[in-house]
Design a protein around this motif. Structure first.
Motif, PDB file in Angstrom:
ATOM      1  N   MET A 211     -73.156  48.879  93.436  1.00 55.06           N
ATOM      2  CA  MET A 211     -73.042  47.901  92.338  1.00 55.06           C
ATOM      3  C   MET A 211     -71.558  47.663  92.001  1.00 55.06           C
ATOM      4  O   MET A 211     -70.807  48.612  91.852  1.00 55.06           O
ATOM      5  CB  MET A 211     -73.774  48.454  91.112  1.00 55.06           C
ATOM      6  CG  MET A 211     -73.775  47.487  89.944  1.00 55.06           C
ATOM      7  SD  MET A 211     -74.628  48.205  88.531  1.00 55.06           S
ATOM      8  CE  MET A 211     -76.325  47.853  88.959  1.00 55.06           C
ATOM      9  N   PRO A 212     -71.161  46.395  91.909  1.00 50.79           N
ATOM     10  CA  PRO A 212     -69.761  46.141  91.545  1.00 50.79           C
ATOM     11  C   PRO A 212     -69.530  46.493  90.079  1.00 50.79           C
ATOM     12  O   PRO A 212     -70.484  46.660  89.317  1.00 50.79           O
ATOM     13  CB  PRO A 212     -69.613  44.632  91.772  1.00 50.79           C
ATOM     14  CG  PRO A 212     -70.984  44.085  91.613  1.00 50.79           C
ATOM     15  CD  PRO A 212     -71.942  45.149  92.031  1.00 50.79           C
ATOM     16  N   ARG A 213     -68.267  46.564  89.689  1.00 50.87           N
ATOM     17  CA  ARG A 213     -67.954  46.851  88.286  1.00 50.87           C
ATOM     18  C   ARG A 213     -68.589  45.805  87.382  1.00 50.87           C
ATOM     19  O   ARG A 213     -68.555  44.611  87.682  1.00 50.87           O
ATOM     20  CB  ARG A 213     -66.432  46.809  88.091  1.00 50.87           C
ATOM     21  CG  ARG A 213     -65.732  48.085  88.477  1.00 50.87           C
ATOM     22  CD  ARG A 213     -64.275  47.985  88.039  1.00 50.87           C
ATOM     23  NE  ARG A 213     -64.167  47.994  86.580  1.00 50.87           N
ATOM     24  CZ  ARG A 213     -64.073  49.107  85.866  1.00 50.87           C
ATOM     25  NH1 ARG A 213     -64.081  50.280  86.458  1.00 50.87           N
ATOM     26  NH2 ARG A 213     -63.962  49.051  84.558  1.00 50.87           N
ATOM     27  N   LEU A 214     -69.137  46.252  86.291  1.00 52.56           N
ATOM     28  CA  LEU A 214     -69.828  45.314  85.399  1.00 52.56           C
ATOM     29  C   LEU A 214     -68.920  44.851  84.269  1.00 52.56           C
ATOM     30  O   LEU A 214     -68.037  45.570  83.821  1.00 52.56           O
ATOM     31  CB  LEU A 214     -71.044  46.004  84.770  1.00 52.56           C
ATOM     32  CG  LEU A 214     -72.134  46.490  85.707  1.00 52.56           C
ATOM     33  CD1 LEU A 214     -73.231  47.156  84.911  1.00 52.56           C
ATOM     34  CD2 LEU A 214     -72.695  45.340  86.518  1.00 52.56           C
TER      35      LEU A 214
ATOM     36  N   ALA B  77     -71.160  48.561  74.872  1.00 56.33           N
ATOM     37  CA  ALA B  77     -70.292  47.388  74.932  1.00 56.33           C
ATOM     38  C   ALA B  77     -69.835  46.996  73.533  1.00 56.33           C
ATOM     39  O   ALA B  77     -68.655  46.738  73.283  1.00 56.33           O
ATOM     40  CB  ALA B  77     -71.035  46.222  75.590  1.00 56.33           C
TER      41      ALA B  77
ATOM     42  N   THR C 178     -65.917  47.253  72.395  1.00 55.69           N
ATOM     43  CA  THR C 178     -65.136  46.025  72.302  1.00 55.69           C
ATOM     44  C   THR C 178     -65.107  45.393  70.915  1.00 55.69           C
ATOM     45  O   THR C 178     -64.206  44.633  70.597  1.00 55.69           O
ATOM     46  CB  THR C 178     -65.656  44.960  73.299  1.00 55.69           C
ATOM     47  OG1 THR C 178     -67.029  44.703  73.003  1.00 55.69           O
ATOM     48  CG2 THR C 178     -65.529  45.444  74.730  1.00 55.69           C
TER      49      THR C 178
ATOM     50  N   ALA D  72     -70.663  51.249  88.516  1.00 57.36           N
ATOM     51  CA  ALA D  72     -70.741  50.018  87.727  1.00 57.36           C
ATOM     52  C   ALA D  72     -69.598  49.912  86.723  1.00 57.36           C
ATOM     53  O   ALA D  72     -69.560  48.973  85.932  1.00 57.36           O
ATOM     54  CB  ALA D  72     -72.085  49.980  86.995  1.00 57.36           C
ATOM     55  N   GLY D  73     -68.716  50.883  86.744  1.00 61.64           N
ATOM     56  CA  GLY D  73     -67.592  50.822  85.806  1.00 61.64           C
ATOM     57  C   GLY D  73     -68.004  51.118  84.372  1.00 61.64           C
ATOM     58  O   GLY D  73     -67.345  50.686  83.431  1.00 61.64           O
ATOM     59  N   LEU D  74     -69.108  51.862  84.217  1.00 62.10           N
ATOM     60  CA  LEU D  74     -69.525  52.242  82.869  1.00 62.10           C
ATOM     61  C   LEU D  74     -69.005  53.630  82.508  1.00 62.10           C
ATOM     62  O   LEU D  74     -69.139  54.097  81.387  1.00 62.10           O
ATOM     63  CB  LEU D  74     -71.050  52.221  82.765  1.00 62.10           C
ATOM     64  CG  LEU D  74     -71.646  50.809  82.822  1.00 62.10           C
ATOM     65  CD1 LEU D  74     -73.138  50.861  83.086  1.00 62.10           C
ATOM     66  CD2 LEU D  74     -71.368  50.054  81.529  1.00 62.10           C
TER      67      LEU D  74
ATOM     68  N   LYS E  85     -62.287  54.716  84.385  1.00 60.58           N
ATOM     69  CA  LYS E  85     -61.204  53.977  83.733  1.00 60.58           C
ATOM     70  C   LYS E  85     -61.666  52.608  83.240  1.00 60.58           C
ATOM     71  O   LYS E  85     -62.474  51.948  83.890  1.00 60.58           O
ATOM     72  CB  LYS E  85     -60.052  53.763  84.722  1.00 60.58           C
ATOM     73  CG  LYS E  85     -59.399  55.060  85.186  1.00 60.58           C
ATOM     74  CD  LYS E  85     -58.113  55.345  84.402  1.00 60.58           C
ATOM     75  CE  LYS E  85     -57.522  56.689  84.786  1.00 60.58           C
ATOM     76  NZ  LYS E  85     -57.966  57.803  83.944  1.00 60.58           N
ATOM     77  N   ASN E  86     -61.148  52.192  82.121  1.00 56.81           N
ATOM     78  CA  ASN E  86     -61.317  50.832  81.629  1.00 56.81           C
ATOM     79  C   ASN E  86     -62.778  50.368  81.629  1.00 56.81           C
ATOM     80  O   ASN E  86     -63.137  49.380  82.263  1.00 56.81           O
ATOM     81  CB  ASN E  86     -60.447  49.903  82.497  1.00 56.81           C
ATOM     82  CG  ASN E  86     -60.329  48.516  81.871  1.00 56.81           C
ATOM     83  OD1 ASN E  86     -60.622  48.343  80.689  1.00 56.81           O
ATOM     84  ND2 ASN E  86     -59.932  47.552  82.661  1.00 56.81           N
ATOM     85  N   ILE E  87     -63.605  51.085  80.882  1.00 58.18           N
ATOM     86  CA  ILE E  87     -65.040  50.802  80.859  1.00 58.18           C
ATOM     87  C   ILE E  87     -65.317  49.400  80.313  1.00 58.18           C
ATOM     88  O   ILE E  87     -64.831  49.040  79.242  1.00 58.18           O
ATOM     89  CB  ILE E  87     -65.780  51.860  80.007  1.00 58.18           C
ATOM     90  CG1 ILE E  87     -65.612  53.229  80.655  1.00 58.18           C
ATOM     91  CG2 ILE E  87     -67.240  51.502  79.843  1.00 58.18           C
ATOM     92  CD1 ILE E  87     -66.083  54.386  79.796  1.00 58.18           C
ATOM     93  N   LEU E  88     -66.061  48.604  81.059  1.00 56.42           N
ATOM     94  CA  LEU E  88     -66.424  47.229  80.663  1.00 56.42           C
ATOM     95  C   LEU E  88     -65.183  46.426  80.235  1.00 56.42           C
ATOM     96  O   LEU E  88     -65.251  45.608  79.313  1.00 56.42           O
ATOM     97  CB  LEU E  88     -67.456  47.243  79.527  1.00 56.42           C
ATOM     98  CG  LEU E  88     -68.865  47.730  79.886  1.00 56.42           C
ATOM     99  CD1 LEU E  88     -69.678  47.969  78.633  1.00 56.42           C
ATOM    100  CD2 LEU E  88     -69.586  46.750  80.801  1.00 56.42           C
ATOM    101  N   ASP E  89     -64.076  46.674  80.913  1.00 55.71           N
ATOM    102  CA  ASP E  89     -62.809  45.989  80.609  1.00 55.71           C
ATOM    103  C   ASP E  89     -62.360  46.148  79.162  1.00 55.71           C
ATOM    104  O   ASP E  89     -61.695  45.291  78.604  1.00 55.71           O
ATOM    105  CB  ASP E  89     -62.920  44.480  80.941  1.00 55.71           C
ATOM    106  CG  ASP E  89     -63.133  44.277  82.431  1.00 55.71           C
ATOM    107  OD1 ASP E  89     -62.620  45.114  83.207  1.00 55.71           O
ATOM    108  OD2 ASP E  89     -63.826  43.316  82.813  1.00 55.71           O
TER     109      ASP E  89
END
Lengths: 127, 306, 613
Positions: free
Chosen positions: A1-4, C144, C148, C257-259, C262-266
């Protein structure tokens, strides 16, 4: 899965809406295909397959399909009952694949019962 | 090898042999002397020595020849060289042959006892190492070292290392604990303190299959005790023991968290719930036959059938 | 994407797997394929459904039909009847215990009907191994939002306002805990999750970790944000392999999934999370001990202060929350504190998950609003006592808790009310006991546990629990003395006041509550040498009441030591010399003719009258 991203979370939710409509309830329409011995003998399986196909193609997410036993009117099998929430249910008989496709488009998507195939309107609801 | 402290001292000067005998006997060692390489070989063939102290420069057969012979025919004997001429050359030859240490002449009693003591420690360590290698296959030890290296730099990693190690070796005997401690560069005492604290770790070898019986409240209320007794009786072991044929280890566990199925036990990774005495023995029988229930099945069902 | 007309939500929790769910799944898939239904119907493996005793269980959606006790043999018939012909298969439905009527719909089954699912919101509804399904149920929306749109202070305020209290046992307000840690200045802080569910008779946390691992992770991300921690650990018992596997999988999915990372959910926020497996020590459920254990040492507690909010893991400010507490956090952030407070009482808000086990008809995991009376839980959800026996006590709080008697069954379940009984809310174990249980033995069972699990650091706990245990052993083996009860109480109070950590401070609770509510049992053990429940072998004799015995022979066949003699249809007799006091005859007899008398009794008639149940 790509970054969400946060938008992706929403997209994933939308994508799975149909599955969770099925699991949690909250559907708009329910089609019950009668699959008693007589129904199956008369070709209910083809009707079911065609119906599932239509639903997948139309990408509708708030319609569910159920099966039930013999509706007690074996001579008119295969039969199906279409229930749109808050509308009287409509029973269709002598179905074939092309007929159910037509019913799907007219009645379930369009909201207009297909009278030429309808046997009875306003029998008991099952939801 | 009685006491493992038998020493042979070899020197062509009787005074050296005598003084060595005097000093080391006082320390409790069992020591004998030989005045030539030939005599030494004869004695070594007759007796079980653990350590040989030998001069290098001797008439007829020199020390290096003797050391070569010992290395070849009695490799487990430790060797310490005593020499008045510690030339770089000869010492290097001797070291290449795997001697433990050397004592330059003249020596004080303290130096001799110190070197001897250390030589015996070295021999003991060597024997332990050999025992490890006999008991645990090299592939297992390699895997163990790999696990240790993988966690080496991570703070607080001793528990995960011990968990993985126990998976690899099956249990954590002192020799394995020492190897892990060495690898992690912490004291064996610290490793031991962890192994003895947590019930997950075991220092005894386990059977092929581990039976873990739940002692949770729900299981207790539903009569797990009679089931444990039945299993103990059938396997002929107490809780914490392994059967003689090493097929089963019997353990108890505080709560498996499967209270809905009480009474419960786990064999290896499979959970067996809603146990009766008969069901428990039947389950164990699937792994290895442990004998038949003495009470006919129908009677047991009458007891336990609900 | 694939569309199915039905989803078969098959429970794959520890309980159901143990009763054969894996084989049932294979059989279902094979049968669906054979019948040409593979494209229409799919099998979804869910986490623990909670109704473990009747496993394997499965709910069919959208039909909402609930099936239980599935077997491989029944699968072909089930598929043919329900999925091919559309006739729900009655044989595998829940049966109402008394009238044996089948109840097809899950929502009508009493066990499920009285529950309110918040923590268990996703149980049986998602596949815990698929992150998409969690997201589809609003998963990670709260993270999220917190990352944010909210400041740390705002997050803490919502949690404080919600009144959420730690579900691990003591009920410390979660928001307050976070606030303490957030106020300490430190570059390194730790967010920790306590999944070392050690209380015997409790499995709430296991179920949550298995059924909804992402909810725990999301709660941790939000907590990390609140206290500004960038590292975290989930401490899980080694006895929970499936929970470890599911959490590990979930963490990997989150990193992908970047959850996590680093830098979770931008959002610019970083958080790293890993699992730490415990090694079997009950005391590690105590927060300072747990942190020592993560540091790779013996898990022994240390005196507080300093509290972990100041000096915790590796002496850095740390917050430790229980699994169930964390699983509630996302809901509170999304729906607000007012919504959370809409259930429960003023001081105990929200819902609580309990593991209902023991002598009740319906065993399993339940979630009810705080303040629900015990009677509702035991009789409505639990379906009453098995085989119509008599309720005796409900044990709450495990080895730190106590036994609550029938007279207090109308008590609402809240932190404050339970504490008044001498028990504690605890992590949620609820073990129901009937008149087959001897309360002195129950106290002894818990003391065996605490004496064994005492880490040995402080004397009152190490030596004190051992002395209590020895005294209880004496009482149950016929060596009890008149002043024992008083000594037990005195020593208990000393242990409570002088122990270092929660283990010792609560260890005497099982003794104190059983003395408080079941004093008569202690007295009869000590002075009459009589265990009326027939549990303590040295304190009972079994007799057959000849007037009641019908001579059916059931006890005779059941007796493992062949101590019962008698001809058919004539009163039977127990040969005392051969009897091993196993209670088997007592439990087998349908006519109440087996009587339990004191040790060495000779069948005096007046006692028979007294023991009639």
């Amino acid at each position: 899965m790509p970054r969400l991203t946060i938008e992706d979370l929403q997209k994933i939710k939308e994508k799975h809406r149909a599955t969770f409509t099925l699991r949690e309830g909250g559907y708009r329409a329910k089609i019950t295909v009668h699959m008693g011995t007589c129904g199956i003998a008369a070709g209910a399986r083809d009707v079911m397959t065609a119906l599932m196909d239509e639903i997948a193609n139309a990408k509708v997410e708030d319609v569910i399909v159920a099966t039930s036993g013999c509706a007690g009117l074996c001579a008119r099998e295969p039969m199906a009952t279409v229930e749109i929430i808050n509308h009287p249910p409509v029973k269709y008989g002598d179905l074939k694949a092309d007929k159910i496709r037509e019913i799907f488009k007219e009645h379930i998507i369009g909201g207009n019962p297909v009278e030429k195939y309808a046997l009875v309107v306003g029998s008991e609801t099952t939801y | 090898m009685a006491d493992n402290t038998k020493i042979l001292v070899v020197d062509d000067e009787p005074v050296v042999v005598r003084s060595c005998e005097r000093i080391l006997k006082a320390e409790g060692y069992d020591i004998e002397g030989a005045l030539s390489g030939r005599e030494a070989i004869l004695k070594i063939e007759e007796n079980n020595y653990n350590l040989v102290l030998t001069d290098l420069k001797m008439p007829e057969m020199d020390g290096i020849t003797l050391i070569r012979w010992i290395r070849k025919s009695r490799p487990s004997i430790g060797i310490v060289v005593i020499t008045g001429y510690p030339s770089q050359e000869t010492i290097k030859d001797a070291l290449d042959l795997g001697i433990i240490d050397y004592v330059p002449k003249p020596f004080t009693p303290a130096v001799l006892t110190d070197v001897t003591r250390r030589a015996f420690e070295w021999i003991k360590g060597k024997a332990l190492e050999k025992k490890i290698e006999e008991e645990f296959p090299p592939s297992m030890l390699n895997e163990l070292d790999r696990v240790v290296n993988q966690y080496k730099k991570k703070p607080g990693s001793s528990i995960p290392v011990l968990q993985r190690s126990q998976e690899v070796v099956g249990y954590l005997p002192p020799v394995i604990q020492k190897r892990i401690a060495k690898g992690l560069n912490i004291s064996p005492a610290e490793i031991h303190s962890i192994v003895s604290f947590y019930s997950f770790f075991t220092m005894k070898p386990r059977g092929d299959h581990t039976i873990r019986i739940c002692l949770g409240t729900a299981c207790y209320v539903k009569g797990i005790e009679t089931i444990i007794n039945k299993i103990k009786e059938t396997l002929g072991v107490e809780v914490g023991e392994t059967t003689k044929d090493r097929k089963f280890s019997l353990e108890t566990v505080r709560c498996l968290g499967a209270c809905g199925l009480a009474p419960v036990m786990v064999i290896d990774h499979d959970t067996y719930g809603a146990l009766s005495r008969k069901k428990a023995i039947d389950a164990i029988n699937q792994y290895a036959p442990v004998g038949i229930n003495e009470t006919p099945a129908e009677e047991i069902e009458a007891v336990e059938g609900e | 994407m694939e569309r199915f007309r039905a989803n078969l939500m098959l429970c794959a929790g520890t309980g159901c797997v143990a009763s054969g769910a894996t084989k049932v799944r294979a059989a279902l898939e094979k049968e669906l394929k054979k019948r040409g239904l593979k494209e229409e119907i799919t099998v979804v493996l869910t986490g623990c459904n909670g109704y473990c005793a009747q496993g394997p269980v499965m709910s069919v959606l959208p039909d909402e039909i609930f099936y239980q006790s599935l077997t491989v043999e029944e699968v072909p018939k089930l598929v043919e009847e329900h999925f091919l012909k559309g006739r729900p298969y009655e044989k595998l439905m829940f049966k109402e215990p008394e009238k044996k009527l089948a109840i097809p719909l899950m929502k009508d089954i009493p066990f499920f009907k009285h529950q309110v699912l918040r923590v268990l919101r996703n149980k049986g509804l998602i596949d815990p191994e698929k992150i998409e399904e969690y997201i589809a149920r609003d998963g990670y929306q709260a993270a999220a939002k917190a990352l944010t749109q909210m400041t740390s202070e705002e997050v803490i305020k919502v949690i404080k306002d919600s009144g959420l209290r730690g579900r691990g046992g003591a009920g410390f307000p979660t928001g307050l805990k976070w606030e303490f840690a957030s106020k300490v200045q430190s570059k390194v802080k730790y967010m920790l999750c306590n999944g070392d569910e050690g209380d015997p008779g409790a499995f709430m946390d296991r179920s949550v970790m298995e059924a909804d691992p992402h909810a725990v992770i999301e709660g941790m991300i939000i907590g990390a944000k609140a206290i500004e921690a960038h590292n975290g650990y989930i401490y899980v018992r080694a006895e929970y392999p499936l929970a470890v596997k599911r959490l590990q999988m979930a963490i990997e999915q989150c990193y992908d999934a970047g959850l996590l990372g680093k830098n979770i959910l931008d959002s610019g926020f970083d958080f790293d999370l890993e699992i730490y497996q415990g090694a079997g020590a009950f005391v590690c459920g105590e927060e300072t001990a747990l942190m020592r254990s993560i540091e790779g040492k013996r898990g022994m507690p240390r005196p507080r202060p300093p509290f972990p909010a100041h000096k915790g893991l590796w002496d850095k400010p740390s917050v430790l929350n229980n699994v169930e507490t964390l699983a509630q956090i996302p809901l509170i952030i999304l729906n607000g504190s007012g919504w959370y407070r809409s259930l429960g009482t003023e001081k105990s808000s929200g819902t609580k998950v309990f593991a209902l086990t023991g002598a009740v008809n319906n065993i399993g995991l339940i979630e009810v609003p705080m303040g629900t009376p015990l009677r509702t839980i035991i009789y409505d959800i639990g379906g009453g006592i098995k085989k119509g026996r008599k309720f005796k006590a409900v044990q709450m709080g495990g080895p730190s808790g106590g036994c609550i008697p029938e007279s207090l069954l109308d008590l609402p379940v809240t932190y404050e009310d339970i504490v008044k009984t001498g028990a504690i809310m605890g992590s949620g174990g609820m073990v129901v006991m009937d008149d087959n249980n001897c309360m002195v033995s129950i106290a002894k069972f818990f003391l065996e546990f605490t004496a064994d699990e005492s880490c040995g650091k402080c004397v009152p706990c190490r030596v004190g629990t051992r002395i209590l245990l020895d005294m209880l052993a004496d009482i149950t083996e016929g060596r009890g003395k008149e002043d024992d009860i008083e000594t037990l109480q005195d020593l208990s109070r000393d242990i409570i006041t002088s122990s270092l950590c929660g283990l010792g401070q609560t260890a005497p609770n099982p003794i104190l509550t059983t003395i408080r509510y079941f004093m008569d049992e202690y007295e009869s053990h000590i002075s009459q040498k009589w265990c009326k429940a027939g549990v303590c072998r040295d304190l009972c004799t079994f007799f057959i009441d000849e007037e009641l015995c019908k001579g059916c022979g059931a006890c005779l066949r059941a007796c493992p030591s062949k101590a019962i003699i008698g001809e058919k249809k004539k009163p039977h007799k127990i040969i005392q010399e051969v009897c091993v006091y196993c209670r088997t005859c007592y439990e087998t007899c349908k006519f109440n003719s087996i009587k339990i008398l004191p040790a060495g009794a000779h069948e005096p008639k007046h006692m028979l009258v007294e023991t009639k149940t």
